[in-house]
Design an enzyme around this catalytic site. Structure first.
Site, PDB file in Angstrom:
ATOM      1  N   CYS A 176      -4.781   0.978  -2.359  1.00  0.00           N
ATOM      2  CA  CYS A 176      -5.468   2.209  -1.987  1.00  0.00           C
ATOM      3  C   CYS A 176      -6.984   2.051  -2.207  1.00  0.00           C
ATOM      4  O   CYS A 176      -7.626   1.288  -1.513  1.00  0.00           O
ATOM      5  CB  CYS A 176      -4.875   3.390  -2.749  1.00  0.00           C
ATOM      6  SG  CYS A 176      -5.238   4.995  -2.004  1.00  0.00           S
ATOM      7  N   HIS A 180       1.346   2.596  -2.061  1.00  0.00           N
ATOM      8  CA  HIS A 180       1.377   2.376  -3.508  1.00  0.00           C
ATOM      9  C   HIS A 180       2.697   1.764  -3.985  1.00  0.00           C
ATOM     10  O   HIS A 180       3.625   2.498  -4.353  1.00  0.00           O
ATOM     11  CB  HIS A 180       1.172   3.706  -4.237  1.00  0.00           C
ATOM     12  CG  HIS A 180      -0.203   4.261  -4.141  1.00  0.00           C
ATOM     13  ND1 HIS A 180      -1.180   4.012  -5.089  1.00  0.00           N
ATOM     14  CD2 HIS A 180      -0.783   5.066  -3.205  1.00  0.00           C
ATOM     15  CE1 HIS A 180      -2.295   4.646  -4.747  1.00  0.00           C
ATOM     16  NE2 HIS A 180      -2.083   5.287  -3.610  1.00  0.00           N
ATOM     17  N   GLU A 229       3.124   0.380  -6.824  1.00  0.00           N
ATOM     18  CA  GLU A 229       3.224   0.664  -8.266  1.00  0.00           C
ATOM     19  C   GLU A 229       3.806   2.049  -8.541  1.00  0.00           C
ATOM     20  O   GLU A 229       4.182   2.358  -9.673  1.00  0.00           O
ATOM     21  CB  GLU A 229       1.850   0.506  -8.932  1.00  0.00           C
ATOM     22  CG  GLU A 229       0.893   1.663  -8.792  1.00  0.00           C
ATOM     23  CD  GLU A 229       0.247   1.803  -7.418  1.00  0.00           C
ATOM     24  OE1 GLU A 229      -0.614   2.700  -7.258  1.00  0.00           O
ATOM     25  OE2 GLU A 229       0.589   1.031  -6.496  1.00  0.00           O
TER      26      GLU A 229
END
Length: 223
Positions: A85, A193, A195
């Site tokens: 991002c 994302h 994560e």
């Protein structure tokens, strides 16, 4: 293996990155943007958020932070660097990845899960996925439209640097591009994302393989 998790004013995914590294069975440490040495680290994770409030443009002010020269050094040494991002935006600003991230075509901030396709599973970031595998990662961005010139795009295709595409393009990205790597294959940037995709309880664990792939690739070279 030990990851440096960079922290800028306005970072908001650094804890998620830290957790992803630990969950993959390696060490991680938060590193302040004013740090001038990344000695002792085997890779870099650049988190999402709004570094320096996204003033000027996303990633612009972070690109001149003291720690960036060390990020470039580790990248030149072939160590893995992942920017997600805002981290992807920073990597384009500092020239480690080609192209730029523009405002979403809708001019709205998009925050939802997106289906993605692994279009190159022969990288240090994707080698635990199947070619063509569909995954679910969250997206959360206002400036996620990946843009590049036709010349750069042809080069990305020729070098197989496009690794991740949107199934239903949410932001207008060129050719549905969601993630790319550099020519050497050790620097990766993506808007979605991984994560935030570590637990089925939270909706998806599709991101686990990406971090495990990074660790696997490093261990194959160093252990």
């Amino acid at each position: 293996m030990k990851f440096a998790v960079l922290v800028f004013p306005g970072s908001n995914c650094d804890r998620d990155m830290f957790n992803a590294a630990i969950k993959s069975g390696v060490e991680a440490e938060y590193v302040d943007y004013r740090e001038t040495s990344l000695s002792g680290f085997d890779g870099v994770l650049i988190p999402g958020g709004f570094s320096f409030g996204d003033y000027l443009r996303s990633g612009a002010m972070a690109s001149v932070a003291p720690v960036i020269s060390e990020v470039k050094r580790l990248a030149a040494e072939g160590k893995p660097v992942l920017g997600v991002c805002n981290g992807f935006q920073i990597l384009t600003e500092i020239g480690l990845l080609p192209g730029a991230l523009l405002h979403n075509d809708s001019h709205l901030f998009i925050s939802r899960n997106e289906e993605l396709e692994i279009v190159n599973n022969q990288t240090a970031f994707t080698n635990l996925y199947e070619q063509g595998e569909k995954v679910i990662y969250p997206v959360a961005h206002g400036e996620g439209h990946y843009y590049c010139t036709d010349e750069i795009y042809q080069k990305l295709k020729a070098n197989n640097q496009i690794i991740l595409k949107y199934v239903n393009n949410p932001n207008g990205s060129y050719d549905d591009i969601a993630g790319i790597v550099n020519e050497k294959g050790n620097v990766c940037g993506m808007m979605p994302h991984p994560e935030r995709a570590l637990e089925t309880l939270l909706g998806t664990d599709s991101g686990v393989k990406l971090f495990e792939a990074m660790v696997k690739s490093w261990r194959e070279q160093h252990v």
